[in-house]
Design an enzyme around this catalytic site. Structure first.
Site, PDB file in Angstrom:
ATOM      1  N   ASP A 283      68.261  64.288 -30.966  1.00  0.00           N
ATOM      2  CA  ASP A 283      68.095  65.198 -32.100  1.00  0.00           C
ATOM      3  C   ASP A 283      69.434  65.867 -32.426  1.00  0.00           C
ATOM      4  O   ASP A 283      70.182  66.263 -31.532  1.00  0.00           O
ATOM      5  CB  ASP A 283      67.039  66.258 -31.780  1.00  0.00           C
TER       6      ASP A 283
ATOM      7  N   GLY B 240      55.171  72.397 -40.025  1.00  0.00           N
ATOM      8  CA  GLY B 240      56.623  72.545 -40.170  1.00  0.00           C
ATOM      9  C   GLY B 240      57.384  71.240 -40.149  1.00  0.00           C
ATOM     10  O   GLY B 240      58.569  71.217 -39.798  1.00  0.00           O
TER      11      GLY B 240
ATOM     12  N   SER C 181      59.805  68.738 -41.220  1.00  0.00           N
ATOM     13  CA  SER C 181      60.930  68.899 -42.138  1.00  0.00           C
ATOM     14  C   SER C 181      61.560  67.573 -42.549  1.00  0.00           C
ATOM     15  O   SER C 181      62.305  67.519 -43.532  1.00  0.00           O
ATOM     16  CB  SER C 181      62.004  69.796 -41.510  1.00  0.00           C
TER      17      SER C 181
ATOM     18  N   HIS D  11      58.020  60.898 -36.775  1.00  0.00           N
ATOM     19  CA  HIS D  11      58.849  60.934 -35.569  1.00  0.00           C
ATOM     20  C   HIS D  11      58.139  61.722 -34.480  1.00  0.00           C
ATOM     21  O   HIS D  11      57.414  62.673 -34.756  1.00  0.00           O
ATOM     22  CB  HIS D  11      60.225  61.540 -35.859  1.00  0.00           C
TER      23      HIS D  11
ATOM     24  N   HIS E  13      58.882  64.025 -31.149  1.00  0.00           N
ATOM     25  CA  HIS E  13      59.897  64.783 -30.397  1.00  0.00           C
ATOM     26  C   HIS E  13      59.554  64.736 -28.914  1.00  0.00           C
ATOM     27  O   HIS E  13      58.394  64.943 -28.532  1.00  0.00           O
ATOM     28  CB  HIS E  13      59.857  66.276 -30.754  1.00  0.00           C
TER      29      HIS E  13
HETATM   30  P1  5GP Z   1      60.479  68.025 -37.837  1.00  0.00           P
HETATM   31  O1  5GP Z   1      60.746  69.462 -38.146  1.00  0.00           O
HETATM   32  O2  5GP Z   1      60.354  67.210 -39.104  1.00  0.00           O
HETATM   33  O3  5GP Z   1      59.343  67.796 -36.887  1.00  0.00           O
HETATM   34  O4  5GP Z   1      61.750  67.509 -37.040  1.00  0.00           O
HETATM   35  C1  5GP Z   1      62.866  66.951 -37.656  1.00  0.00           C
HETATM   36  C2  5GP Z   1      63.948  66.873 -36.609  1.00  0.00           C
HETATM   37  O5  5GP Z   1      64.955  66.013 -37.056  1.00  0.00           O
HETATM   38  C3  5GP Z   1      64.604  68.226 -36.305  1.00  0.00           C
HETATM   39  O6  5GP Z   1      64.495  68.508 -34.918  1.00  0.00           O
HETATM   40  C4  5GP Z   1      66.045  68.017 -36.747  1.00  0.00           C
HETATM   41  O7  5GP Z   1      66.969  68.675 -35.910  1.00  0.00           O
HETATM   42  C5  5GP Z   1      66.205  66.519 -36.686  1.00  0.00           C
HETATM   43  N1  5GP Z   1      67.154  65.977 -37.635  1.00  0.00           N
HETATM   44  C6  5GP Z   1      67.254  66.283 -38.948  1.00  0.00           C
HETATM   45  N2  5GP Z   1      68.229  65.566 -39.533  1.00  0.00           N
HETATM   46  C7  5GP Z   1      68.767  64.780 -38.554  1.00  0.00           C
HETATM   47  C8  5GP Z   1      69.813  63.820 -38.549  1.00  0.00           C
HETATM   48  O8  5GP Z   1      70.465  63.520 -39.548  1.00  0.00           O
HETATM   49  N3  5GP Z   1      70.082  63.218 -37.351  1.00  0.00           N
HETATM   50  C9  5GP Z   1      69.385  63.519 -36.215  1.00  0.00           C
HETATM   51  N4  5GP Z   1      69.719  62.882 -35.100  1.00  0.00           N
HETATM   52  N5  5GP Z   1      68.379  64.420 -36.198  1.00  0.00           N
HETATM   53  C10 5GP Z   1      68.081  65.056 -37.351  1.00  0.00           C
END
Ligand code: 5GP
Ligand code: ZN
Length: 111
Positions: free
Chosen positions: A30, A90, A92, A97, A99
């Site tokens: 991440d 949340g 984003s 994906h 985590h």
């Molecule tokens: P969400 O909030 O959608 O569950 O998680 C999205 C995750 O993607 C976040 O933890 C954020 O830090 C990560 N993320 C966003 N843009 C990028 C990117 O360009 N590269 C990587 N490696 N992670 C990203």
């Protein structure tokens, strides 16, 4: 097809720190880690959310996550697995994906 940042990483894996890759899945660190260990597992094919995934995809995402967590030694203390789905959770990035976070204590319930 789109401006999805995770599709961009699939097309050009050098844009991320990739830890696992096969024909259909990718795992990478991440960009903004929320724990000492924090990586993501994605299907290479664009799916918006967990609502769009079939059983094989769901199974592979978790199995890859567990394998990579073990390789990082996270099986000793344990780890947190999160799949955010749409706005109430949340989410984003609109590409499914998983985590995996570890290396510290987590609280429950989550905020
Ligand atoms: P969400 O909030 O959608 O569950 O998680 C999205 C995750 O993607 C976040 O933890 C954020 O830090 C990560 N993320 C966003 N843009 C990028 C990117 O360009 N590269 C990587 N490696 N992670 C990203
Ligand atoms: Zn995508």
């Amino acid at each position: 097809m789109n401006d999805c940042i995770f599709c961009e990483i699939v097309k050009n894996p050098i844009k991320a720190q990739v830890i696992y890759e096969d024909d259909d899945f990718l795992a990478f660190e991440d960009l903004h880690p929320q724990a000492p260990a924090h990586f993501l597992i994605i299907p290479k094919a664009h799916l918006d959310t967990i609502l769009d995934a079939d059983e094989r995809t769901l199974g592979r995402l978790l199995a890859i996550g567990v394998e990579e967590a073990k390789k990082k030694g996270l099986d000793k203390g344990g780890f947190r697995t999160v799949i955010n789905c749409k706005r109430h959770a949340g989410q984003s990035v609109g590409h499914l994906h998983v985590h995996i976070m570890g290396g510290r204590w987590f609280t429950w319930p989550p905020g």
